[in-house]
Structures are given as C-alpha cells and as structure tokens.
Design a protein around this motif. Structure first.
Motif, PDB file in Angstrom:
ATOM      1  N   GLY A  73      95.605  54.584  34.793  1.00 40.13           N
ATOM      2  CA  GLY A  73      95.139  53.207  34.885  1.00 40.13           C
ATOM      3  C   GLY A  73      95.364  52.659  36.520  1.00 40.13           C
ATOM      4  O   GLY A  73      95.133  53.253  37.245  1.00 40.13           O
ATOM      5  N   ARG A  74      96.075  51.613  36.376  1.00 32.37           N
ATOM      6  CA  ARG A  74      96.318  51.075  37.719  1.00 32.37           C
ATOM      7  C   ARG A  74      97.390  51.654  38.621  1.00 32.37           C
ATOM      8  O   ARG A  74      97.444  51.467  39.792  1.00 32.37           O
ATOM      9  CB  ARG A  74      96.520  49.457  37.678  1.00 32.37           C
ATOM     10  N   LEU A  75      98.018  52.423  37.926  1.00 35.81           N
ATOM     11  CA  LEU A  75      99.078  53.439  38.564  1.00 35.81           C
ATOM     12  C   LEU A  75      98.493  54.904  39.056  1.00 35.81           C
ATOM     13  O   LEU A  75      99.283  55.650  39.501  1.00 35.81           O
ATOM     14  CB  LEU A  75     100.173  53.515  37.736  1.00 35.81           C
ATOM     15  N   SER A  76      97.192  54.969  38.892  1.00 33.63           N
ATOM     16  CA  SER A  76      96.494  56.329  39.326  1.00 33.63           C
ATOM     17  C   SER A  76      96.784  56.571  40.773  1.00 33.63           C
ATOM     18  O   SER A  76      96.581  57.670  41.132  1.00 33.63           O
ATOM     19  CB  SER A  76      95.134  56.237  38.952  1.00 33.63           C
ATOM     20  N   PHE A  77      97.222  55.713  41.493  1.00 36.59           N
ATOM     21  CA  PHE A  77      97.379  55.987  43.037  1.00 36.59           C
ATOM     22  C   PHE A  77      98.801  56.803  43.265  1.00 36.59           C
ATOM     23  O   PHE A  77      98.817  57.158  44.192  1.00 36.59           O
ATOM     24  CB  PHE A  77      97.322  54.578  43.850  1.00 36.59           C
ATOM     25  N   ILE A  78      99.725  56.762  42.237  1.00 37.17           N
ATOM     26  CA  ILE A  78     100.925  57.398  42.618  1.00 37.17           C
ATOM     27  C   ILE A  78     100.870  58.811  43.069  1.00 37.17           C
ATOM     28  O   ILE A  78     101.342  59.018  44.025  1.00 37.17           O
ATOM     29  CB  ILE A  78     101.721  57.010  41.306  1.00 37.17           C
ATOM     30  N   PRO A  79     100.134  59.473  42.297  1.00 35.54           N
ATOM     31  CA  PRO A  79     100.282  61.136  42.711  1.00 35.54           C
ATOM     32  C   PRO A  79      99.545  61.106  44.065  1.00 35.54           C
ATOM     33  O   PRO A  79      99.997  61.927  44.791  1.00 35.54           O
ATOM     34  CB  PRO A  79      99.182  61.685  41.468  1.00 35.54           C
ATOM     35  N   ALA A  80      98.613  60.313  44.239  1.00 37.87           N
ATOM     36  CA  ALA A  80      98.002  60.472  45.679  1.00 37.87           C
ATOM     37  C   ALA A  80      98.947  60.038  46.754  1.00 37.87           C
ATOM     38  O   ALA A  80      98.719  60.644  47.733  1.00 37.87           O
ATOM     39  CB  ALA A  80      96.571  59.739  45.694  1.00 37.87           C
ATOM     40  N   VAL A  81      99.470  59.009  46.485  1.00 47.68           N
ATOM     41  CA  VAL A  81     100.381  58.572  47.346  1.00 47.68           C
ATOM     42  C   VAL A  81     101.354  59.406  47.716  1.00 47.68           C
ATOM     43  O   VAL A  81     101.852  59.966  48.711  1.00 47.68           O
ATOM     44  CB  VAL A  81     101.009  57.127  47.222  1.00 47.68           C
ATOM     45  N   ILE A  82     101.996  59.973  46.557  1.00 42.81           N
ATOM     46  CA  ILE A  82     103.263  60.802  46.708  1.00 42.81           C
ATOM     47  C   ILE A  82     102.787  62.278  47.315  1.00 42.81           C
ATOM     48  O   ILE A  82     103.367  62.661  48.227  1.00 42.81           O
ATOM     49  CB  ILE A  82     103.963  61.172  45.550  1.00 42.81           C
ATOM     50  N   GLY A  83     101.668  62.604  46.668  1.00 42.91           N
ATOM     51  CA  GLY A  83     101.180  63.939  47.465  1.00 42.91           C
ATOM     52  C   GLY A  83     100.795  63.863  48.997  1.00 42.91           C
ATOM     53  O   GLY A  83     101.190  64.706  49.700  1.00 42.91           O
ATOM     54  N   PHE A  84     100.194  62.787  49.491  1.00 39.51           N
ATOM     55  CA  PHE A  84      99.799  62.516  50.778  1.00 39.51           C
ATOM     56  C   PHE A  84     101.085  62.471  51.696  1.00 39.51           C
ATOM     57  O   PHE A  84     100.796  63.026  52.934  1.00 39.51           O
ATOM     58  CB  PHE A  84      99.070  61.301  50.819  1.00 39.51           C
ATOM     59  N   TRP A  85     102.011  61.992  51.168  1.00 42.53           N
ATOM     60  CA  TRP A  85     103.079  61.938  52.052  1.00 42.53           C
ATOM     61  C   TRP A  85     103.844  62.902  52.037  1.00 42.53           C
ATOM     62  O   TRP A  85     104.716  63.377  53.110  1.00 42.53           O
ATOM     63  CB  TRP A  85     104.196  60.500  51.521  1.00 42.53           C
ATOM     64  N   ALA A  86     103.783  63.738  51.227  1.00 38.51           N
ATOM     65  CA  ALA A  86     104.526  65.223  51.098  1.00 38.51           C
ATOM     66  C   ALA A  86     103.728  65.914  52.142  1.00 38.51           C
ATOM     67  O   ALA A  86     104.500  66.616  52.771  1.00 38.51           O
ATOM     68  CB  ALA A  86     104.502  65.766  49.840  1.00 38.51           C
ATOM     69  N   GLY A  87     102.664  65.930  52.138  1.00 29.94           N
ATOM     70  CA  GLY A  87     101.538  66.794  53.151  1.00 29.94           C
ATOM     71  C   GLY A  87     102.050  66.029  54.661  1.00 29.94           C
ATOM     72  O   GLY A  87     102.070  66.984  55.527  1.00 29.94           O
ATOM     73  N   VAL A  88     102.127  64.900  54.829  1.00 26.44           N
ATOM     74  CA  VAL A  88     102.397  64.178  55.961  1.00 26.44           C
ATOM     75  C   VAL A  88     103.738  64.726  56.579  1.00 26.44           C
ATOM     76  O   VAL A  88     103.868  65.297  57.609  1.00 26.44           O
ATOM     77  CB  VAL A  88     102.346  62.897  56.127  1.00 26.44           C
ATOM     78  N   ILE A  89     104.789  64.807  55.612  1.00 26.41           N
ATOM     79  CA  ILE A  89     106.194  65.219  56.063  1.00 26.41           C
ATOM     80  C   ILE A  89     106.419  66.811  56.395  1.00 26.41           C
ATOM     81  O   ILE A  89     107.129  67.104  57.252  1.00 26.41           O
ATOM     82  CB  ILE A  89     107.194  64.756  54.765  1.00 26.41           C
ATOM     83  N   PHE A  90     105.432  67.473  55.394  1.00 24.42           N
ATOM     84  CA  PHE A  90     105.438  69.061  55.630  1.00 24.42           C
ATOM     85  C   PHE A  90     105.215  69.250  56.799  1.00 24.42           C
ATOM     86  O   PHE A  90     105.521  69.986  57.603  1.00 24.42           O
ATOM     87  CB  PHE A  90     104.969  69.642  54.605  1.00 24.42           C
ATOM     88  N   LEU A  91     104.181  68.621  57.417  1.00 25.90           N
ATOM     89  CA  LEU A  91     103.308  69.115  58.877  1.00 25.90           C
ATOM     90  C   LEU A  91     104.526  68.657  60.007  1.00 25.90           C
ATOM     91  O   LEU A  91     104.411  68.976  61.009  1.00 25.90           O
ATOM     92  CB  LEU A  91     101.985  68.528  58.903  1.00 25.90           C
ATOM     93  N   LEU A  92     104.972  67.118  59.652  1.00 28.63           N
ATOM     94  CA  LEU A  92     105.995  66.715  60.557  1.00 28.63           C
ATOM     95  C   LEU A  92     107.195  67.702  60.933  1.00 28.63           C
ATOM     96  O   LEU A  92     107.525  67.950  61.989  1.00 28.63           O
ATOM     97  CB  LEU A  92     106.520  65.407  60.044  1.00 28.63           C
ATOM     98  N   LEU A  93     107.673  68.075  59.623  1.00 28.03           N
ATOM     99  CA  LEU A  93     108.777  69.223  60.015  1.00 28.03           C
ATOM    100  C   LEU A  93     108.081  70.508  60.630  1.00 28.03           C
ATOM    101  O   LEU A  93     109.090  70.986  61.567  1.00 28.03           O
ATOM    102  CB  LEU A  93     109.103  69.596  58.524  1.00 28.03           C
TER     103      LEU A  93
END
Length: 259
Positions: free
Chosen positions: A65-85
C-alpha cells in the motif's frame, strides 16, 4: 535460460566493440567526443535506473500500500552506500583524470584507469542481473522484452565507454592489441556481477524489490559521482548536457516501446 545468458552478455559485447575502435581510429578521442559519449552514458543509466529498476521495484511492493516505497528506499540507499565504500577503497574515474603527470605515472595511470572503469561497471552488471532475476522469478512483473531493453541500453552506453578506455591506453604508448584487451577486460566484471546477482536474487525472491532498487542506487551514484563531472570538465560546453538528454530519452523510448 539461453535467453538470459544472451541478455547478460550483450553489455559485455558493447564494451568489446567499443574497445575495438582502437584498431580503426588513429588518435585519441577529441574532448567534445568524450563529453558526448560520457553524457550519453549518464543519460542511459539514469533512465534505466528509473524505468527498468525503481518502477518495477515499487510495483512489486505494491501490496504494501502506501508503504510500498520502503523497499525501494532501503535498497536504493544500500546501493549508494555500497558504491560510496568502494569509492573510498579504490580510485574512480575523476581521480584518474586528476592524477599528476610524472616520470612514473604511465603504468600507474593505466592501472588506475582499468581499475576505475572495472569498478564503474559493477553496478551495471548488478542492474542487468537484478532485472533478469526478476524476469525469471515471475513475481517482479518484468517482461523478457523489458529485461532485454535494459541490456541493450547498457550495451549502447558501453560502446563509447570501451572506446574511451582503449584509445587513451594506446595514446599512452600501449600496443593496440594490449589496449583492446584492457578495454575488454574492464567489461568482464559485468556478466560476472550479473550472474552473481541472479544467483542471490533467485534464492530470496521476496527481496527482489531491494535488489532492483539497490542496483538503481549504485548506478545513479556512478552517474552523479563520475559521469556528470567528467562530461562537464574543461571549457564550458552544452554538449554533455544535450547528449545526457539524448541518452535519457533513447533509453526511455526503448523501455516503453519494447517493454
């Protein structure tokens, strides 16, 4: 499965064909040509991140429902942090460009360039793997044509990338065949990363939205951290911006028309 293998190898083919330009072009690519190619690659990757990765991730999590953005936000930031490292561990393209010239920099510059581009290709391979894993699982609402479109789009942007690798290597004094191999080698990581991502994603299908958005975050990190600064270097020009818009539009059209 043969269709999947073809899909994950197409981007590698794009890099190899681009690297082969060293056999047909005499001089190093002109600055404006490099800007155009870099901007085009950035546009393709941005559009692919949105249409081929983030949107499918949101659609697959629609039952939240309205929380469908949660996996996208978590995964997106995980990808950003991974490349940052990774960026802190190893040098990236802008650091290679800033490397000062000196009597001992030829070998180190060559090594830095290959290392930088190889790392740069990791998120692209992960993106292809994530999309094909979504297609194979049948639960990510990703059609075969959409997965192929992403492979084709990344292959298109890999062609100039291969040329940008092999041509400078030859200009630095490396033989053409060695420069070509260097360009091809930088693209090997893509099918490897794609295959590993498929294996991991197939084992945890419920986490598919996270895998898709992780790849999107990693790709956009590369765009903002590496490609955009590269296309804006030197004398002011609109070539990079226009080629970015062209690459973005082309990838969007391919994804919508073929997906």
């Amino acid at each position: 499965m043969q269709y999947v293998w073809t899909g994950i190898l197409i981007p590698f083919l794009g890099t190899s064909l681009g690297s082969a330009c060293v056999f047909f072009l005499k001089n190093e690519l002109k600055e404006n040509v490099q800007r155009f190619m870099t901007g085009f690659a950035a546009g393709v990757m941005t559009a692919a991140s949105v249409w081929s990765l983030l949107i499918p991730a949101l659609e697959q999590a629609s039952d939240m429902g309205r929380l469908s953005f949660i996996p996208a936000v978590i995964g997106f930031w995980a990808g950003v942090i991974f490349l940052l490292l990774l960026d802190h561990i190893t040098p990236h393209l802008h650091r290679f460009a800033a490397q000062p010239e000196g009597p001992h920099t030829k070998l180190s510059n060559t090594t830095l360039l290959l290392l930088a581009v190889t790392i740069h290709n990791i998120p692209e391979g992960m993106a292809v793997g994530a999309v094909y894993a979504g297609y194979l699982s049948g639960s990510a609402k990703i059609m075969a044509s959409a997965a192929f479109t992403l492979s084709l789009g990344i292959a298109i942007q890999n062609f100039p990338e291969g040329a940008i690798i092999s041509m400078p290597l030859h200009a630095q004094g490396e033989p053409k065949i060695k420069s070509f191999i260097g360009g091809v080698f930088s693209g090997v990581v893509e099918p490897v990363a794609a295959f590993i991502t498929i294996l991991l994603a197939e084992a945890v299908v419920p986490l598919m939205p996270y895998f898709l958005s992780f790849a999107a975050g990693a790709m956009l990190y590369v765009v903002v951290e590496e490609l955009i600064p590269e296309m804006m270097e030197g004398k002011h020009s609109h070539i990079g911006v226009l080629s970015y818009a062209f690459g973005f539009t082309l990838m969007m059209v391919l994804d919508v028309a073929l997906g």
